[in-house]
Design a protein around this motif. Structure first.
Motif, short mmCIF file in Angstrom:
data_model
loop_
_atom_site.label_atom_id
_atom_site.label_comp_id
_atom_site.label_asym_id
_atom_site.label_seq_id
_atom_site.Cartn_x
_atom_site.Cartn_y
_atom_site.Cartn_z
N TYR A 255 47.82 36.33 44.48
CA TYR A 255 49.20 36.26 44.00
C TYR A 255 49.43 37.26 42.87
CZ TYR A 255 52.86 34.56 40.86
OH TYR A 255 53.91 34.48 40.00
N ILE A 256 48.48 37.32 41.93
CA ILE A 256 48.59 38.27 40.82
C ILE A 256 48.58 39.70 41.35
CG2 ILE A 256 47.38 39.19 38.80
CD1 ILE A 256 46.50 36.24 38.23
N GLY A 257 47.67 39.99 42.27
CA GLY A 257 47.59 41.33 42.85
C GLY A 257 48.86 41.71 43.60
N VAL B 41 42.50 42.91 44.63
CA VAL B 41 42.61 44.22 45.28
C VAL B 41 43.22 44.12 46.68
CG1 VAL B 41 41.24 46.13 46.21
CG2 VAL B 41 40.75 45.23 43.94
N LEU B 42 42.94 43.06 47.39
CA LEU B 42 43.34 42.93 48.79
C LEU B 42 44.85 43.12 49.02
CD1 LEU B 42 42.17 42.50 51.60
CD2 LEU B 42 42.45 40.03 51.25
N PRO C 268 40.00 50.46 36.30
CA PRO C 268 41.31 49.86 36.02
C PRO C 268 41.15 48.50 35.35
CG PRO C 268 41.13 50.54 38.32
CD PRO C 268 39.77 50.66 37.72
N ILE C 269 41.96 48.24 34.33
CA ILE C 269 41.81 47.02 33.55
C ILE C 269 42.06 45.76 34.38
CG2 ILE C 269 44.15 47.12 32.64
CD1 ILE C 269 42.68 45.86 30.04
N GLY C 270 43.01 45.79 35.30
CA GLY C 270 43.28 44.59 36.09
C GLY C 270 42.08 44.18 36.93
N ILE C 271 41.44 45.16 37.54
CA ILE C 271 40.25 44.89 38.35
C ILE C 271 39.08 44.48 37.46
CG2 ILE C 271 38.57 45.90 39.95
CD1 ILE C 271 40.93 47.63 41.01
N ASN C 272 38.92 45.17 36.32
CA ASN C 272 37.86 44.80 35.39
C ASN C 272 38.03 43.37 34.90
OD1 ASN C 272 36.90 47.39 35.64
ND2 ASN C 272 37.52 48.05 33.61
N MET C 273 39.27 42.99 34.59
CA MET C 273 39.54 41.62 34.13
C MET C 273 39.21 40.61 35.21
SD MET C 273 40.67 41.29 30.96
CE MET C 273 41.59 39.76 30.98
#
Length: 187
Positions: free
Chosen positions: A12-14, A83-84, A56-61
């Motif tokens: 949902y966030i992605g 990521v999906l 990327p910070i979103g993926i790192n988080m």
């Protein structure tokens, strides 16, 4: 929350974060802290670690949060979850965008999305600033204006803001290292 539930939350966030990783960070904070999955302090610490690692910070988080909550499997599942949706959307857009990229509704939509994403990034920055520089619990307890700001943190924030504005091409790794050194010396 179960790992399965977190996977769908991160999907949902992605799917909801048009504008990049900083928008995802804002939404992660809203969802995870409000559900008491992690505390505000943990979240801010996770931002600091995620910002100081490549990528990327979103993926790192997502990776860091997954690891903290469920170990290696958690990091893999939450990273996949965030990521999906982007992967699916990018493949679909790439397939159909060539014929629609100059259409007025598409251009207007992009203007609106950029403005909305900028607002969400600003909200995420404010949330981080509120925890990192402002000391609201101490202020509420004492009602003294001098207790509203952590002055050391505010000074470091202003210094880094000015350096970043003045030297826009300065690589962020130098600021990250400087921040770590300043933190060791001052705090």
């Amino acid at each position: 929350m179960s790992l399965f539930g977190l996977f769908f939350l991160f999907m949902y966030i992605g799917l909801s974060t048009i504008g990049g990783g900083l928008v995802a960070v804002s939404l992660m904070q809203q969802e995870l802290v409000s559900r008491s999955i992690i505390s505000s302090e943990q979240f801010i610490a996770m931002i600091a670690v995620s910002e100081s690692t490549p990528g990327p910070i979103g993926i790192n988080m997502a990776t860091y949060i997954g690891y903290e909550l469920y170990g290696i499997w958690g990091s893999l599942v939450l990273t996949t979850g965030i990521v999906l949706p982007s992967l699916i959307v990018i493949v679909l857009i790439a397939r159909f965008t060539q014929s629609f990229q100059n259409a007025a509704p598409v251009k207007n939509t992009m203007y609106g999305l950029r403005a909305g994403a900028a607002g969400m990034i600003a909200a995420a920055a404010w949330n981080v600033l509120a925890v990192a520089v402002f000391t609201l619990p101490a202020f509420y307890a004492s009602r003294r204006w001098t207790d509203l700001v952590d002055w050391k943190s505010a000074a470091v924030f202003c210094l880094f803001l000015l350096v970043q504005i003045r030297f826009q091409r300065l690589h962020p790794i130098f600021l990250i290292i400087a921040g770590a050194v300043i933190g060791l010396v001052l705090f």
